[in-house]
Design a protein around this motif. Sequence first.
Motif, mmCIF file in Angstrom:
data_model
loop_
_atom_site.group_PDB
_atom_site.id
_atom_site.type_symbol
_atom_site.label_atom_id
_atom_site.label_comp_id
_atom_site.label_asym_id
_atom_site.label_seq_id
_atom_site.Cartn_x
_atom_site.Cartn_y
_atom_site.Cartn_z
ATOM 1 N N ARG A 3 0.815 -1.206 0.000
ATOM 2 C CA ARG A 3 0.000 0.000 0.000
ATOM 3 C C ARG A 3 0.854 1.264 0.000
ATOM 4 O O ARG A 3 0.583 2.214 -0.701
ATOM 5 C CB ARG A 3 -0.914 0.007 1.212
ATOM 6 N N VAL A 15 -2.133 0.047 -12.709
ATOM 7 C CA VAL A 15 -3.033 0.207 -11.566
ATOM 8 C C VAL A 15 -4.100 1.252 -11.880
ATOM 9 O O VAL A 15 -5.275 1.061 -11.564
ATOM 10 C CB VAL A 15 -2.247 0.562 -10.282
ATOM 11 N N GLU A 18 -6.709 -0.359 -13.968
ATOM 12 C CA GLU A 18 -7.527 -1.279 -13.170
ATOM 13 C C GLU A 18 -8.545 -0.511 -12.330
ATOM 14 O O GLU A 18 -9.713 -0.900 -12.248
ATOM 15 C CB GLU A 18 -6.644 -2.140 -12.268
ATOM 16 N N PHE A 19 -8.103 0.591 -11.720
ATOM 17 C CA PHE A 19 -9.013 1.413 -10.930
ATOM 18 C C PHE A 19 -10.089 2.020 -11.824
ATOM 19 O O PHE A 19 -11.257 2.088 -11.441
ATOM 20 C CB PHE A 19 -8.254 2.517 -10.199
ATOM 21 N N ILE A 32 -13.226 1.579 -3.922
ATOM 22 C CA ILE A 32 -11.955 1.168 -4.530
ATOM 23 C C ILE A 32 -10.823 1.374 -3.528
ATOM 24 O O ILE A 32 -9.955 0.512 -3.369
ATOM 25 C CB ILE A 32 -11.685 1.934 -5.843
ATOM 26 N N ARG A 35 -11.052 -1.321 -0.856
ATOM 27 C CA ARG A 35 -10.730 -2.627 -1.429
ATOM 28 C C ARG A 35 -9.232 -2.803 -1.665
ATOM 29 O O ARG A 35 -8.699 -3.911 -1.561
ATOM 30 C CB ARG A 35 -11.493 -2.771 -2.747
ATOM 31 N N THR A 36 -8.552 -1.706 -1.972
ATOM 32 C CA THR A 36 -7.132 -1.784 -2.343
ATOM 33 C C THR A 36 -6.193 -1.235 -1.274
ATOM 34 O O THR A 36 -4.984 -1.180 -1.498
ATOM 35 C CB THR A 36 -6.893 -1.007 -3.660
ATOM 36 N N ARG A 38 -5.744 1.762 -0.309
ATOM 37 C CA ARG A 38 -5.126 3.015 -0.740
ATOM 38 C C ARG A 38 -6.003 4.163 -0.261
ATOM 39 O O ARG A 38 -7.166 3.969 0.084
ATOM 40 C CB ARG A 38 -4.989 3.059 -2.256
#
Length: 63
Positions: A3, A15, A18-19, A32, A35-36, A38
């Motif tokens: 992260r 990335v 993907e986002f 998002i 989930r990630t 970030r």
Amino acid sequence: MARNEALTGEDRRIVAAEFAELYRANHSIRAIAERTSRSYGGVRALLVEAGVTFRSRGARRPY
């Protein structure tokens, strides 16, 4: 990728794409981010770089 690891170059582009795919599939920026693992701002910055057109804020009205 961890992260707190900085995203650069090709990894950042991948990335961001993907986002963008998740956002276009109707996931919220906050979802998002959660989930990630970030930050909201980090996810939003990547979406901007990916050229995403943002939805208006708030929930959709049923009418």
